[in-house]
Design an enzyme around this catalytic site. Structure first.
Site, PDB file in Angstrom:
ATOM      1  N   CYS A 140      80.885  23.942  83.186  1.00  0.00           N
ATOM      2  CA  CYS A 140      80.690  22.715  84.144  1.00  0.00           C
ATOM      3  C   CYS A 140      79.346  22.760  84.731  1.00  0.00           C
ATOM      4  O   CYS A 140      78.900  24.050  85.323  1.00  0.00           O
ATOM      5  CB  CYS A 140      82.068  22.995  85.406  1.00  0.00           C
ATOM      6  SG  CYS A 140      81.792  21.773  86.581  1.00  0.00           S
ATOM      7  N   CYS A 186      79.972  25.669  92.116  1.00  0.00           N
ATOM      8  CA  CYS A 186      80.951  26.077  93.073  1.00  0.00           C
ATOM      9  C   CYS A 186      80.910  27.548  92.937  1.00  0.00           C
ATOM     10  O   CYS A 186      81.230  28.101  91.828  1.00  0.00           O
ATOM     11  CB  CYS A 186      82.293  25.457  92.669  1.00  0.00           C
ATOM     12  SG  CYS A 186      82.317  23.772  92.544  1.00  0.00           S
ATOM     13  N   CYS A 215      84.031  29.476  91.504  1.00  0.00           N
ATOM     14  CA  CYS A 215      84.644  29.219  90.140  1.00  0.00           C
ATOM     15  C   CYS A 215      84.183  29.798  88.682  1.00  0.00           C
ATOM     16  O   CYS A 215      83.193  29.829  88.376  1.00  0.00           O
ATOM     17  CB  CYS A 215      84.586  27.516  89.884  1.00  0.00           C
ATOM     18  SG  CYS A 215      85.471  26.707  88.476  1.00  0.00           S
ATOM     19  N   CYS A 268     100.037  18.603  86.135  1.00  0.00           N
ATOM     20  CA  CYS A 268      98.605  18.595  86.838  1.00  0.00           C
ATOM     21  C   CYS A 268      97.564  18.877  85.592  1.00  0.00           C
ATOM     22  O   CYS A 268      97.713  20.002  85.309  1.00  0.00           O
ATOM     23  CB  CYS A 268      98.331  19.493  88.063  1.00  0.00           C
ATOM     24  SG  CYS A 268      99.621  19.278  89.179  1.00  0.00           S
ATOM     25  N   CYS A 279      99.397  14.460  87.527  1.00  0.00           N
ATOM     26  CA  CYS A 279      98.516  14.665  88.590  1.00  0.00           C
ATOM     27  C   CYS A 279      97.210  14.967  87.733  1.00  0.00           C
ATOM     28  O   CYS A 279      97.231  15.592  86.896  1.00  0.00           O
ATOM     29  CB  CYS A 279      98.808  15.781  89.671  1.00  0.00           C
ATOM     30  SG  CYS A 279      97.426  16.517  90.682  1.00  0.00           S
ATOM     31  N   CYS A 339      95.973  14.644  96.588  1.00  0.00           N
ATOM     32  CA  CYS A 339      96.267  16.065  96.879  1.00  0.00           C
ATOM     33  C   CYS A 339      94.735  16.717  97.099  1.00  0.00           C
ATOM     34  O   CYS A 339      93.857  16.760  96.211  1.00  0.00           O
ATOM     35  CB  CYS A 339      96.811  16.626  95.491  1.00  0.00           C
ATOM     36  SG  CYS A 339      96.988  18.439  95.200  1.00  0.00           S
ATOM     37  N   ARG A 394     100.979  23.254  99.503  1.00  0.00           N
ATOM     38  CA  ARG A 394     101.219  24.225  98.425  1.00  0.00           C
ATOM     39  C   ARG A 394     100.694  25.480  98.402  1.00  0.00           C
ATOM     40  O   ARG A 394      99.394  25.426  98.844  1.00  0.00           O
ATOM     41  CB  ARG A 394     100.557  23.313  96.976  1.00  0.00           C
ATOM     42  CG  ARG A 394     100.886  24.183  95.932  1.00  0.00           C
ATOM     43  CD  ARG A 394     100.539  23.798  94.663  1.00  0.00           C
ATOM     44  NE  ARG A 394     100.843  22.387  94.438  1.00  0.00           N
ATOM     45  CZ  ARG A 394     100.303  21.217  94.470  1.00  0.00           C
ATOM     46  NH1 ARG A 394      99.075  21.205  94.342  1.00  0.00           N
ATOM     47  NH2 ARG A 394     100.944  19.980  94.408  1.00  0.00           N
TER      48      ARG A 394
HETATM   49  N1  SAM Z   1      86.225  20.158  88.375  1.00  0.00           N
HETATM   50  C1  SAM Z   1      87.111  19.425  89.066  1.00  0.00           C
HETATM   51  C2  SAM Z   1      86.610  19.587  90.748  1.00  0.00           C
HETATM   52  O1  SAM Z   1      86.272  20.791  91.038  1.00  0.00           O
HETATM   53  O2  SAM Z   1      86.726  18.697  91.426  1.00  0.00           O
HETATM   54  C3  SAM Z   1      88.401  19.827  88.907  1.00  0.00           C
HETATM   55  C4  SAM Z   1      88.957  21.246  88.673  1.00  0.00           C
HETATM   56  S1  SAM Z   1      88.626  22.558  89.959  1.00  0.00           S
HETATM   57  C5  SAM Z   1      88.698  24.098  89.159  1.00  0.00           C
HETATM   58  C6  SAM Z   1      90.062  22.428  91.087  1.00  0.00           C
HETATM   59  C7  SAM Z   1      90.104  23.429  92.186  1.00  0.00           C
HETATM   60  O3  SAM Z   1      90.463  24.766  91.904  1.00  0.00           O
HETATM   61  C8  SAM Z   1      88.719  23.466  92.900  1.00  0.00           C
HETATM   62  O4  SAM Z   1      88.478  22.507  93.876  1.00  0.00           O
HETATM   63  C9  SAM Z   1      88.995  24.745  93.950  1.00  0.00           C
HETATM   64  O5  SAM Z   1      89.554  24.315  95.011  1.00  0.00           O
HETATM   65  C10 SAM Z   1      90.148  25.459  92.941  1.00  0.00           C
HETATM   66  N2  SAM Z   1      89.616  26.809  92.510  1.00  0.00           N
HETATM   67  C11 SAM Z   1      88.633  26.822  91.403  1.00  0.00           C
HETATM   68  N3  SAM Z   1      88.410  28.161  91.161  1.00  0.00           N
HETATM   69  C12 SAM Z   1      89.217  28.797  92.010  1.00  0.00           C
HETATM   70  C13 SAM Z   1      89.379  30.198  92.454  1.00  0.00           C
HETATM   71  N4  SAM Z   1      88.437  31.145  92.040  1.00  0.00           N
HETATM   72  N5  SAM Z   1      90.142  30.641  93.360  1.00  0.00           N
HETATM   73  C14 SAM Z   1      90.993  29.774  94.009  1.00  0.00           C
HETATM   74  N6  SAM Z   1      90.925  28.493  93.695  1.00  0.00           N
HETATM   75  C15 SAM Z   1      90.003  27.819  92.962  1.00  0.00           C
HETATM   76 FE1  SF4 Z   2      83.295  22.573  88.091  1.00  0.00          FE
HETATM   77 FE2  SF4 Z   2      84.761  24.575  89.064  1.00  0.00          FE
HETATM   78 FE3  SF4 Z   2      83.404  23.154  90.673  1.00  0.00          FE
HETATM   79 FE4  SF4 Z   2      85.418  22.040  89.541  1.00  0.00          FE
HETATM   80  S1  SF4 Z   2      85.540  23.903  90.869  1.00  0.00           S
HETATM   81  S2  SF4 Z   2      83.486  21.147  89.844  1.00  0.00           S
HETATM   82  S3  SF4 Z   2      85.238  23.173  87.575  1.00  0.00           S
HETATM   83  S4  SF4 Z   2      82.578  24.524  89.038  1.00  0.00           S
END
Ligand code: SAM
Ligand code: SF4
Ligand code: DTB
Length: 356
Positions: free
Chosen positions: A56, A60, A63, A100, A131, A191, A263
């Site tokens: 990606c 973040c 992530c 989802c 979702c 959500c 949730r």
């Molecule tokens: N890429 C899209 C986005 O970020 O909008 C969708 C997928 S993203 C993985 C969805 C959510 O997963 C993130 O907004 C975050 O809140 C949660 N998430 C991702 N990594 C995580 C982690 N290591 N621990 C807890 N929540 C996590």
């Molecule tokens: Fe990409 Fe992960 Fe951020 Fe979603 S949460 S935008 S998958 S880096």
């Protein structure tokens, strides 16, 4: 206005005052509010699937799927629709009411749209609530998804506006709010929640909940994630959050957004049964069910069935129905079987102890 009315004018000081209540007082208030809006023994059950994993472009810091960090994750191309539908069917048969689908995208491209729209139609035709979480959406993309029948769109604010820049730099808080507005104007359910344990302070946890509760409509679903610390991400070594502060966050979310499903989201794999029971007591009434979240582990399904059985929790039935309603009872039946096997076990135990 009573304490339990739906409000959109929360002040940070009010949220902080809730956080500062003695734990038992806070949980009592949350449980009281919960009972005014929901059956306290019902929990909504969703299953997650990653339809496009890793690489990606966003940064973040929590992530495992960000291309900015080396987390050793196998990146995967788009899953074929047939595979997604097969997974959705399996989730439905195990008793999930919502499916989802998540993609590691900054936002979908125009080329991706026909694929995701087709996916929505096919998964929805199984009688599941649908979702998706695909990153940012413009108005036209949100409209197309709504038209295809997507019920919910997940897009998290993740943390307070003040702490946000410590966590993500490749898109702004306002970008996220814009997507939420597009989703709402398209007529889909929202959500939206966040992650705890990223080094934020109590002000940030309260700040996030104030943002969510002061949206023009409360998100129908509020995922509260506990950070899953993944090796290779910048938050790998984040300081452990006091578990009671996590429970407090759920309780305050319940009080501030009384009619929303809250949730108990990522992080359950590292929580014991007692901690999860406390979260349900605090007003959590939704979970992700199935062995995997997007890329990290979630409790085994039979462990969750046992937990539901031990706590007397029933899975909430889905709103949309398919013609084959036998599928509906999959999880209910499995929990009943669990109960019977325990009764059998208990009866033989007590007979043995009577003989002794
Ligand atoms: N890429 C899209 C986005 O970020 O909008 C969708 C997928 S993203 C993985 C969805 C959510 O997963 C993130 O907004 C975050 O809140 C949660 N998430 C991702 N990594 C995580 C982690 N290591 N621990 C807890 N929540 C996590
Ligand atoms: Fe990409 Fe992960 Fe951020 Fe979603 S949460 S935008 S998958 S880096
Ligand atoms: C949400 O708030 N949590 C889910 C869902 N929305 C998409 C994702 C959790 C992901 C946890 C890390 C992983 O498995 O990759």
């Amino acid at each position: 206005m009573t304490d339990h009315a739906i409000r959109h004018n929360w002040k940070l000081s009010e949220a902080l005052a809730l956080f500062a209540l003695p734990f038992n007082d806070l949980l009592f208030r949350a449980q009281t509010v919960h009972r005014q809006h929901f059956d306290p023994n019902e929990v909504q059950v969703s299953t997650l699937l990653s339809i496009k994993t890793g690489a990606c472009p966003e940064d973040c810091k929590y992530c495992p799927q960000s291309g900015h960090y080396n987390t050793g994750l196998e990146k995967e191309k788009l899953l074929e629709i047939e595979k997604v539908v097969a997974e959705a069917k399996a989730a439905r048969d195990k008793g999930a009411s919502r499916f989802c689908m998540g993609a590691a995208w900054r936002s979908p491209t125009q080329k991706d749209m026909p694929y995701v729209l087709d996916m929505v139609r096919q998964v929805k035709s199984l009688g599941l609530e649908t979702c998706m979480t695909l990153g940012m959406l413009d108005q036209s993309q949100a409209n197309q998804l709504a038209e295809a029948g997507l019920d919910y769109y997940n897009h998290n604010l993740d943390t307070s506006e003040k702490y946000y820049n410590h966590i993500i730099t490749t898109r702004t808080y306002q970008d996220r709010l814009d997507t939420l507005e597009n989703v709402r104007s398209a007529g889909m359910k929202v959500c939206c929640g966040g992650i705890m344990g990223m080094g934020e302070d109590a002000d940030d946890r309260a700040g996030l909940l104030v943002q969510l509760a002061n949206l023009p409509h409360h998100p129908e679903s509020v995922p509260i994630n506990m950070l899953v610390k993944v090796a290779g991400t910048p938050l790998e070594q984040a300081e452990e959050l006091d578990p009671f502060d996590f429970v407090r966050t759920i309780a305050v979310a319940r009080i501030m957004m009384p009619a929303s499903h809250v949730r108990l989201s990522a992080g359950r794999e590292n929580m014991n049964d007692q901690m999860q029971a406390l979260c349900f007591m605090a007003g959590a009434n939704s979970i992700f069910y199935g062995e995997k979240l997007l890329t990290t582990a979630n409790p085994e399904a039979d462990k969750d069935r046992q937990l539901f059985q031990r706590l007397g929790i029933r899975p909430e039935q889905r709103e949309t129905h398919c013609t084959d309603d036998d599928q509906e009872s999959g999880l209910v039946q499995a929990i009943e079987d669990e109960r019977n096997s325990r009764l059998f076990y208990d009866a033989s135990q007590s007979a043995a102890s009577q003989r002794a």
